[in-house]
Design an enzyme around this catalytic site. Structure first.
Site, PDB file in Angstrom:
ATOM      1  N   GLU A   7      -0.937  58.730  -5.935  1.00  0.00           N
ATOM      2  CA  GLU A   7       0.514  58.700  -6.003  1.00  0.00           C
ATOM      3  C   GLU A   7       0.993  57.560  -6.883  1.00  0.00           C
ATOM      4  OE1 GLU A   7       1.011  58.068  -1.734  1.00  0.00           O
ATOM      5  OE2 GLU A   7       1.905  56.125  -2.162  1.00  0.00           O
ATOM      6  N   GLU A  67       8.623  56.834   1.405  1.00  0.00           N
ATOM      7  CA  GLU A  67       7.805  56.473   2.554  1.00  0.00           C
ATOM      8  C   GLU A  67       8.205  55.078   2.992  1.00  0.00           C
ATOM      9  OE1 GLU A  67       3.601  56.172   1.729  1.00  0.00           O
ATOM     10  OE2 GLU A  67       3.202  55.213   3.652  1.00  0.00           O
TER      11      GLU A  67
END
Ligand SMILES: *[C@@H]1O[C@H](CO)[C@@H](O)[C@H](O)[C@H]1NC(C)=O
Ligand SMILES: *[C@@H]1O[C@H](CO)[C@@H](O)[C@H](O)[C@H]1NC(C)=O
Length: 368
Positions: free
Chosen positions: A175, A280
């Protein structure tokens, strides 16, 4: 030319392997750039063949792939957030040919151990839009840059593009995006990051070049570089697998930064089966009371009117190395709707736009 380069690389690698033991401490920077404002970062220009990646056991004989192989003409160039320079340190100098910029961390040199758990964060709260079920070989998006409040050095907040494959407990994940992460960066500024794990973030998982794995090829972009000055504007992140080498290339604002070699991923080396875009919050205080006050996105709940929340546009995928395209199905999801929420706008707009985020418990009685 290519042959010459490979021969050259082989020679270098041979000499590197023989000096394996001492190399880590010998990789003295060729040049050092100091950023005198805002963050006081120190950027070391390190010989590209002496970067941390080569301490990974699977990469002992790895030959650097300087450029990805393009199968298709990029069609999405108009979106390029062409801010130059796109990282603050670039105003203070540049790295010479044959070197890559590495942000100096407090323990200075990356450690030689692998796998290594850099961040001890048992809990993760995700708010994402996702697509799954196909063979994904790439993903791209434009992510608005914010600076959410982060409560303590046990927490971090990130917004990113994520590619994943494998079982829930032990997935591979690559990511990239931006993060506010005081434990890694020792400040609360917004920074470009790349992260990967091979066991569902249990024992492995690390940012940027702080553990061996990611191979950097760019001498212009520094991972962990401060991008706070881009507040409110967009960065473009793309992660695409090279169809010939299986290396997963990272592009920042359409510039190649480097890649995660296929060798380091047991499962993801073949393909991804899940792509997620969103935010997140990682904290020991998610899913608990009291909940963390760390924000996601901008720290505001999804705002499709003014776009003052986390916002992701230009959501694209590659399937089986075919050209970038819009995913057929996109599902918004949040682990904790009362703390961080999500809204996927797809009616009456030319392309889907994802709004996400929230304040956690900060001035928010819904998330005590
Ligand atoms: C760096 O290397 C490239 C490719 O070998 C070359 O084209 C370029 O002129 C070099 N730049 C500098 C500043 O030496
Ligand atoms: C980051 O923000 C937190 C919360 O406001 C604060 O306690 C901490 O001192 C800040 N850290 C730095 C390095 O500025």
């Amino acid at each position: 030319m290519a042959f010459k380069f490979i021969t050259f690389s082989l020679l270098l690698i041979t000499s590197m392997v023989t000096s394996q033991k001492t190399r880590i401490h010998k990789s003295r920077p060729i040049k050092t750039i100091r950023v005198w404002v805002m963050n006081g970062d120190i950027i070391d220009c390190v010989d590209i063949y002496k970067q941390p990646a080569f301490d990974h056991p699977a990469l002992k004989n790895h030959i650097i792939q300087m450029k990805s192989n393009h199968l298709h003409q990029e069609t999405d160039q108009k979106r390029t957030a062409s801010k130059v320079p796109s990282q603050i340190w670039q105003q203070y100098g540049s790295c010479p040919n044959g070197t890559i910029p590495i942000r100096r961390t407090s323990n200075n040199r990356p450690t030689n151990t692998y796998p290594r758990k850099v961040i001890i964060t048992p809990h993760h709260s995700f708010t994402v839009v996702l697509t799954e079920g196909f063979s994904y070989s790439g993903a791209k998006a434009n992510i608005k840059v914010w600076k959410p409040y982060v409560e303590s050095a046990n927490d971090y907040s990130s917004s990113k593009v994520m590619l994943r494959n494998g079982p829930l407990q032990t997935f591979d994940n690559a990511e990239a995006g931006w993060a506010v992460n005081p434990k890694v960066y020792h400040d609360n500024n917004t920074r470009l990051f790349a992260y990967w794990t091979v066991d569902g973030m249990k024992k492995t998982g690390c940012f940027d070049l702080t553990c061996p794995g990611f191979v950097q090829t760019s001498r212009e972009v520094v991972l962990g570089g401060d991008i706070s000055d881009l507040y409110g504007s967009e960065i473009t992140i793309q992660i695409s697998k090279d169809p010939y080498t299986s290396n997963w290339f990272l592009k920042y604002n359409n510039k190649e930064v480097g890649y995660w070699p296929g060798e380091i991923f047991p499962i993801l080396r073949h393909q991804a089966n899940l792509v997620q875009w969103g935010g997140e919050v990682s904290s020991p205080k998610v899913g608990t009371h009291p909940h963390t006050a760390t924000g996601m996105g901008s720290g505001k709940f999804s705002d499709f009117i003014f776009g003052s929340s986390g916002t992701i546009k230009g959501i694209l995928i590659e399937e089986n190395s075919h050209p970038l395209k819009r995913p057929e199905n996109l599902f918004p999801s949040s682990d904790e709707w009362d703390c961080y929420d999500a809204y996927l706008q797809k009616e009456y707009v030319p392309e889907p736009v994802f709004f996400y985020g929230g304040p956690g418990s900060r001035n928010n009685p819904r998330c005590p």
